[in-house]
Design a protein around this motif. Structure first.
Motif: not given
Length: 441
Positions: A366, A23, A347, A351
């Motif tokens: 992720l 992330a 991702p 996050a």
């Protein structure tokens, strides 16, 4: 309904993610660029979220601003996304991006010609990082319009570890074992289940899990599209299975009458509140948020879950839901809106909210190892690991008149069935009549 299930309720969810290596790779995000290229522009985003969810999503929007320079403005629509967005389009005030909480509404928007197909950058990211099932639910007529940014896992049964320990039982593996264990819990002094029947959407979720496991994904898909009639024997069988639970006063806290007067938060309170009345409550991962935030339960210690168990030898069901980002053609800043959607596909964007809590992402990039606790990791592992066996909430795929209207359609008919589950065939016939009218066939 997902409008409520993943909006009002998931806002409480206390499950948290740590920022994983995937992330926070350190490089610029492809969608945002990091060069303030959108400085001076504003992106308007509409969605159902309010309260904690809106605040957490704003953190995602702020991260987008930090990378691109674009300002953002969030407009909360309430549950009636379709009506509000339609009115804004007609009034010449269309938002750039809408977070759509139903497959049916996404399809409706696309068929009305309101949506912009996703950019090549967004399509490439989604193809690489999301299971095909999520791409399919975001597509209409073979064109990808929606990115599923936020997901819910709706095949989780939450329980009090103390209640199960007191009854001397472990989480069951099959539906029959769950009912048998429920009687053991009842013998120890608590009802087995709290059922939030005042909210009709909880009953649709019960049905969907039983039906998916018992009838299988092909019939589930056919019923969701109304290519299979609700009078089909598979529907009657699922209603019969569910009716055995509903009419058993040992299993349902307070019996059917009290279940019909209990809303979703109330059903969680009956298990995790100061005066427990039941040992288990079925609903999605968002139960954890209510248990933690409203009743101070420590997830994994005072409150835990087991997967909704397999029914009659079928596979254990994995029913999900979620909110998809779409770009409107009539927005004032379509280009910047598409850049936001490209960012949401990464991702890194997932996050941001994940760290704040109350969030599950279907983005496979992720890293599951980034989840901060075992319960969250197990929930995410089940959701993402299910791949294409995941099925989207059936009622959220239906026209709102059938699958998402209080006091009407499936909600009302399943409430009637909870009140009197003695005639599954009659209920199936009523469901078919309502569905045929709503689907127009």
């Amino acid at each position: 309904m997902m409008r409520r299930r993943t909006t009002l309720l998931t806002s409480c969810t206390a499950l948290a993610l740590a920022l994983g290596a995937t992330a926070c790779g350190g490089g610029p995000v492809a969608a945002g660029g990091g060069d303030k290229a959108l400085s001076g522009q504003t992106v308007t985003v509409a969605g159902v979220w309010s309260g904690a969810e809106q605040k957490n999503f704003q953190k995602v929007l702020d991260a987008f601003t930090a990378k691109t320079g674009a300002k953002t403005q969030f407009v909360s629509t309430g549950d009636n996304v379709s009506t509000v967005v339609g009115s804004k389009i007609e009034g010449g005030d269309a938002p750039d991006v809408v977070m759509v909480p139903q497959v049916g509404v996404l399809q409706q928007f696309a068929k009305k010609g309101w949506l912009k197909p996703l950019s090549p950058t967004a399509r490439q990211t989604i193809t690489a990082d999301y299971a095909p099932v999520w791409q399919n639910y975001g597509s209409v007529g073979g064109t990808l319009y929606g990115l599923y940014f936020k997901a819910a896992h709706k095949s989780t049964v939450w329980y009090s570890p103390d209640a199960l320990a007191q009854a001397g039982i472990k989480p069951p593996k099959t539906y029959d074992e769950m009912l048998k264990d429920g009687h053991t819990i009842s013998d120890s002094g608590l009802a087995a289940f709290a059922v939030g029947g005042e909210d009709g959407w909880t009953l649709t979720d019960w049905f969907e899990n039983v039906y998916l496991s018992q009838a299988g994904p092909q019939k589930y898909d056919a019923l969701a599209a109304h290519k299979l009639k609700w009078t089909d024997p598979s529907v009657v069988r699922a209603l019969t299975t569910l009716g055995k639970l509903f009419k058993d006063k040992q299993l349902v806290a307070g019996g059917q009458k009290e279940a019909l007067n209990t809303d979703f938060p109330g059903s969680v309170e009956k298990v995790f509140g100061p005066k427990p009345e039941a040992g288990m409550v079925y609903e999605g991962d968002f139960v954890a948020g209510v248990a933690h935030d409203q009743f101070g339960r420590t997830i994994g210690k005072d409150a835990d879950f087991f997967p909704f168990p397999a029914v009659d030898g079928g596979p254990a069901p994995v029913v999900s839901g979620g909110d998809a980002a779409v770009v409107l053609k009539d927005g004032k800043n379509v280009t910047a809106g598409m850049k936001l959607l490209e960012y949401l596909a990464t991702p890194e964007a997932a996050a941001v909210w994940a760290k704040a809590g109350g969030f599950l992402s279907p983005n496979r990039k992720l890293d599951l190892a980034a989840y901060a606790d075992d319960v969250t990791r197990a929930t995410a592992t089940s959701l993402v690991g299910a791949g294409d066996s995941v099925r989207f909430d059936m009622s959220d795929q239906a026209p709102a008149a059938f699958g998402g209207t209080k006091g009407a359609g499936e909600w009302k008919l399943l409430q009637d069935f909870l009140r009197d589950p003695s005639d599954p065939k009659a209920t199936a016939a009523q469901l078919e009549s309502a569905a045929a009218k709503a689907y127009g066939n």
